[in-house]
Design a protein around this motif. Structure first.
Motif, short mmCIF file in Angstrom:
data_model
loop_
_atom_site.label_atom_id
_atom_site.label_comp_id
_atom_site.label_asym_id
_atom_site.label_seq_id
_atom_site.Cartn_x
_atom_site.Cartn_y
_atom_site.Cartn_z
N LYS A 118 -5.85 -6.86 1.90
CA LYS A 118 -5.42 -6.83 3.30
C LYS A 118 -4.07 -6.18 3.55
O LYS A 118 -3.63 -6.10 4.69
N ASP A 119 -3.37 -5.75 2.53
CA ASP A 119 -2.04 -5.18 2.72
C ASP A 119 -2.12 -3.77 3.28
O ASP A 119 -3.01 -3.00 2.93
N GLU A 120 -1.15 -3.43 4.13
CA GLU A 120 -1.02 -2.09 4.70
C GLU A 120 0.35 -1.54 4.33
O GLU A 120 1.37 -2.16 4.60
N TYR A 121 0.35 -0.38 3.71
CA TYR A 121 1.58 0.30 3.31
C TYR A 121 1.71 1.58 4.12
O TYR A 121 0.98 2.54 3.87
N ARG A 144 5.69 -5.32 7.03
CA ARG A 144 6.16 -4.72 5.78
C ARG A 144 7.42 -3.88 6.03
O ARG A 144 8.36 -3.91 5.25
N TYR A 162 -4.33 1.25 2.76
CA TYR A 162 -4.87 -0.10 2.64
C TYR A 162 -4.89 -0.45 1.16
O TYR A 162 -5.59 0.17 0.37
N GLN A 185 0.40 -5.98 9.94
CA GLN A 185 0.79 -6.08 8.53
C GLN A 185 1.76 -4.97 8.16
O GLN A 185 2.74 -5.19 7.45
#
Length: 135
Positions: free
Chosen positions: A119-122, A88, A115, A84
């Motif tokens: 579920k998004d990862e930055y 991104r 997190y 992920q």
């Protein structure tokens, strides 16, 4: 003001930098980036990343719930479980991720993986982070 350091989580084998915050605003200051957050819906905190080579956050990032931020080795970004974050970065315009990771390692940077939501990862690639609590 009080400054915090990361905590080693033995169960998962990672360093937790912070968690349970709501991102209020982001400001870029040269090669540094500052996140103003609200911890546990009651405490203002300032998160200051230094010598940032890449950040998935920008000045338009706000109103995001960050459940946890981990400190990882730069090359952990290549692991399948962090696809992920890699996606991104590609969508954010990074064309040569391998070269960026090599540059980050050579500069002594770390991977700070945030997190966000379900579920998004930055990811942020930066030299260091300082967290201050506004008292």
């Amino acid at each position: 003001m009080m400054s915090l350091r990361q905590v080693y989580c033995e169960n998962s084998g990672v360093y937790v930098v912070f968690g349970n915050v709501f991102l209020q605003w982001v400001q870029n200051r040269g090669r540094d980036q500052v996140l103003e957050v609200l911890y546990a819906a009651r405490e203002q905190q300032t998160i200051h990343y230094t010598q940032v080579l890449y950040s998935a956050f920008n000045e338009e990032s706000k109103n995001l719930p960050i459940s946890v931020a981990e400190l990882l080795p730069v090359k952990a970004l290549c692991e399948l479980k962090h696809a992920q974050a890699m996606i991104r970065m590609l969508k954010g315009g990074v064309r040569n991720i391998e070269a960026l990771l090599d540059e980050a390692e050579a500069a002594g940077c770390h991977l700070y993986l945030h997190y966000v939501g379900e579920k998004d990862e930055y990811p942020i690639l930066a030299k260091d982070v300082t967290i201050t609590i506004d008292e």
